[in-house]
Design a protein around this motif. Structure first.
Motif, PDB file in Angstrom:
ATOM      1  N   PHE A  47     -37.701  30.644  45.063  1.00  0.00           N
ATOM      2  CA  PHE A  47     -36.300  30.804  44.674  1.00  0.00           C
ATOM      3  C   PHE A  47     -36.229  31.530  43.343  1.00  0.00           C
ATOM      4  CE2 PHE A  47     -35.872  26.721  47.143  1.00  0.00           C
ATOM      5  CZ  PHE A  47     -35.171  27.272  48.198  1.00  0.00           C
ATOM      6  N   SER A  48     -35.145  32.250  43.151  1.00  0.00           N
ATOM      7  CA  SER A  48     -34.937  32.894  41.856  1.00  0.00           C
ATOM      8  C   SER A  48     -34.566  31.821  40.822  1.00  0.00           C
ATOM      9  CB  SER A  48     -33.813  33.927  41.961  1.00  0.00           C
ATOM     10  OG  SER A  48     -32.573  33.277  42.138  1.00  0.00           O
ATOM     11  N   PRO A  49     -34.672  32.134  39.539  1.00  0.00           N
ATOM     12  CA  PRO A  49     -34.358  31.140  38.501  1.00  0.00           C
ATOM     13  C   PRO A  49     -32.927  30.593  38.616  1.00  0.00           C
ATOM     14  CG  PRO A  49     -35.484  33.005  37.535  1.00  0.00           C
ATOM     15  CD  PRO A  49     -35.205  33.368  38.951  1.00  0.00           C
ATOM     16  N   TRP A  50     -31.975  31.456  38.947  1.00  0.00           N
ATOM     17  CA  TRP A  50     -30.584  30.995  39.022  1.00  0.00           C
ATOM     18  C   TRP A  50     -30.382  30.041  40.210  1.00  0.00           C
ATOM     19  CZ3 TRP A  50     -26.659  29.700  36.499  1.00  0.00           C
ATOM     20  CH2 TRP A  50     -25.396  29.603  37.073  1.00  0.00           C
ATOM     21  N   VAL A  51     -30.984  30.345  41.348  1.00  0.00           N
ATOM     22  CA  VAL A  51     -30.883  29.457  42.518  1.00  0.00           C
ATOM     23  C   VAL A  51     -31.570  28.125  42.208  1.00  0.00           C
ATOM     24  CG1 VAL A  51     -31.550  29.171  44.934  1.00  0.00           C
ATOM     25  CG2 VAL A  51     -30.677  31.369  44.140  1.00  0.00           C
ATOM     26  N   THR A  52     -32.698  28.185  41.524  1.00  0.00           N
ATOM     27  CA  THR A  52     -33.389  26.957  41.110  1.00  0.00           C
ATOM     28  C   THR A  52     -32.484  26.113  40.224  1.00  0.00           C
ATOM     29  OG1 THR A  52     -35.550  28.024  41.262  1.00  0.00           O
ATOM     30  CG2 THR A  52     -35.398  26.094  39.844  1.00  0.00           C
ATOM     31  N   GLU A  53     -31.794  26.746  39.304  1.00  0.00           N
ATOM     32  CA  GLU A  53     -30.887  26.032  38.397  1.00  0.00           C
ATOM     33  C   GLU A  53     -29.724  25.405  39.157  1.00  0.00           C
ATOM     34  OE1 GLU A  53     -29.129  24.700  34.711  1.00  0.00           O
ATOM     35  OE2 GLU A  53     -31.157  25.149  35.375  1.00  0.00           O
ATOM     36  N   ILE A  54     -29.135  26.142  40.087  1.00  0.00           N
ATOM     37  CA  ILE A  54     -28.008  25.612  40.862  1.00  0.00           C
ATOM     38  C   ILE A  54     -28.456  24.413  41.690  1.00  0.00           C
ATOM     39  CG2 ILE A  54     -26.417  26.129  42.761  1.00  0.00           C
ATOM     40  CD1 ILE A  54     -25.570  27.208  40.014  1.00  0.00           C
ATOM     41  N   ARG A  55     -29.618  24.512  42.300  1.00  0.00           N
ATOM     42  CA  ARG A  55     -30.142  23.388  43.089  1.00  0.00           C
ATOM     43  C   ARG A  55     -30.390  22.178  42.191  1.00  0.00           C
ATOM     44  NH1 ARG A  55     -32.520  24.719  48.210  1.00  0.00           N
ATOM     45  NH2 ARG A  55     -34.193  23.216  47.845  1.00  0.00           N
ATOM     46  N   ALA A  56     -30.904  22.412  40.991  1.00  0.00           N
ATOM     47  CA  ALA A  56     -31.127  21.310  40.041  1.00  0.00           C
ATOM     48  C   ALA A  56     -29.803  20.669  39.634  1.00  0.00           C
ATOM     49  CB  ALA A  56     -31.876  21.818  38.810  1.00  0.00           C
ATOM     50  N   ARG A  57     -28.776  21.479  39.466  1.00  0.00           N
ATOM     51  CA  ARG A  57     -27.464  20.935  39.088  1.00  0.00           C
ATOM     52  C   ARG A  57     -26.855  20.108  40.215  1.00  0.00           C
ATOM     53  NH1 ARG A  57     -24.309  25.465  35.434  1.00  0.00           N
ATOM     54  NH2 ARG A  57     -26.011  25.846  33.989  1.00  0.00           N
ATOM     55  N   ILE A  58     -27.047  20.558  41.443  1.00  0.00           N
ATOM     56  CA  ILE A  58     -26.535  19.792  42.589  1.00  0.00           C
ATOM     57  C   ILE A  58     -27.218  18.423  42.634  1.00  0.00           C
ATOM     58  CG2 ILE A  58     -26.526  19.656  45.117  1.00  0.00           C
ATOM     59  CD1 ILE A  58     -26.251  22.751  45.105  1.00  0.00           C
ATOM     60  N   TRP A  59     -28.544  18.427  42.545  1.00  0.00           N
ATOM     61  CA  TRP A  59     -29.268  17.159  42.618  1.00  0.00           C
ATOM     62  C   TRP A  59     -28.954  16.276  41.412  1.00  0.00           C
ATOM     63  CZ3 TRP A  59     -30.868  14.650  46.499  1.00  0.00           C
ATOM     64  CH2 TRP A  59     -31.668  13.524  46.321  1.00  0.00           C
ATOM     65  N   ASN A  60     -28.767  16.886  40.257  1.00  0.00           N
ATOM     66  CA  ASN A  60     -28.411  16.149  39.044  1.00  0.00           C
ATOM     67  C   ASN A  60     -27.114  15.378  39.251  1.00  0.00           C
ATOM     68  OD1 ASN A  60     -29.100  15.843  36.087  1.00  0.00           O
ATOM     69  ND2 ASN A  60     -26.978  16.484  35.956  1.00  0.00           N
ATOM     70  N   HIS A  61     -26.135  16.029  39.838  1.00  0.00           N
ATOM     71  CA  HIS A  61     -24.841  15.381  40.080  1.00  0.00           C
ATOM     72  C   HIS A  61     -25.004  14.203  41.043  1.00  0.00           C
ATOM     73  CE1 HIS A  61     -20.546  15.288  39.654  1.00  0.00           C
ATOM     74  NE2 HIS A  61     -20.398  15.219  40.974  1.00  0.00           N
ATOM     75  N   ILE A  62     -25.816  14.384  42.064  1.00  0.00           N
ATOM     76  CA  ILE A  62     -26.067  13.299  43.015  1.00  0.00           C
ATOM     77  C   ILE A  62     -26.753  12.119  42.313  1.00  0.00           C
ATOM     78  CG2 ILE A  62     -27.526  12.677  44.992  1.00  0.00           C
ATOM     79  CD1 ILE A  62     -26.770  15.398  46.208  1.00  0.00           C
TER      80      ILE A  62
END
Length: 195
Positions: free
Chosen positions: A35-50
């Motif tokens: 994954f690109s860095p931005w996609v990695t960050e978005i995925r981390a933010r989604i999981w963070n919220h969960i």
């Protein structure tokens, strides 16, 4: 739903959201995948919220944590949103540094650290008060070192974060002391001190 105190609907929906995120692999560390860095960050933010919502369900509604034991997704980077090159084709060199300072993501990261501590507290034996106090002290120390040492109390948004940490840690300590008191009612080692 959590903000409206509709936890009977919120907790089952959270379980469904966790399962969907797990099927998408969001709970895994995205750095192991192409994954690109931005996609990695978005995925981390989604999981963070969960993770934050899961801790809320555990703390306030007595639910079991529904996070899978295989989750190893790291928290988002502590950076300002404007520093990101928001593109799935961004180069790794465009990633902003992950700093220990006040940034746009600090509020979320403070929530995450307290949420992680909540889940750890839920795994400790209910009568091991020493271990629970130790965990709370470690979390408070970590939050102070990472985010609160360089905070500007004249800045309202930074003051909110400091207040959040103080209130949430105090709330967890109060719950722990209440359980200690209830336990000492059953087994009072020092009746005068309890009184």
């Amino acid at each position: 739903l959590f903000q409206q105190n509709l936890y009977k609907d919120a907790v089952p929906l959270l379980s469904v959201a966790v399962r969907l995120a797990q099927n998408m692999g969001v709970h895994r560390d995205s750095r192991h995948f192409p994954f690109s860095p931005w996609v990695t960050e978005i995925r981390a933010r989604i999981w963070n919220h969960i993770c934050i919502l899961d801790a809320q369900a555990v703390t306030y509604y007595g639910a079991e944590s529904c996070l899978p034991p295989t989750s190893d997704c790291l928290p988002p980077r502590n950076a300002n949103d404007r520093d990101w090159h928001a593109s799935r084709f961004a180069n790794p060199s465009s990633v902003p540094p992950n700093v220990l300072d006040f940034k746009d993501m600090t509020y979320t990261l403070v929530h995450r650290e307290i949420a992680d501590a909540t889940r750890v507290l839920a795994t400790v034996d209910g009568t091991d008060f020493h271990q629970r106090h130790k965990i709370l002290s470690q979390v408070e120390s970590s939050l102070n070192q990472k985010y609160l040492t360089r905070i500007d109390r004249a800045n309202p948004s930074q003051t909110v974060i400091a207040a959040l940490v103080e209130v949430r840690i105090s709330s967890l300590r109060l719950c722990l002391r209440h359980r200690q008191t209830e336990h000492s009612k059953v087994h009072p080692s020092d009746p005068q001190r309890y009184q």
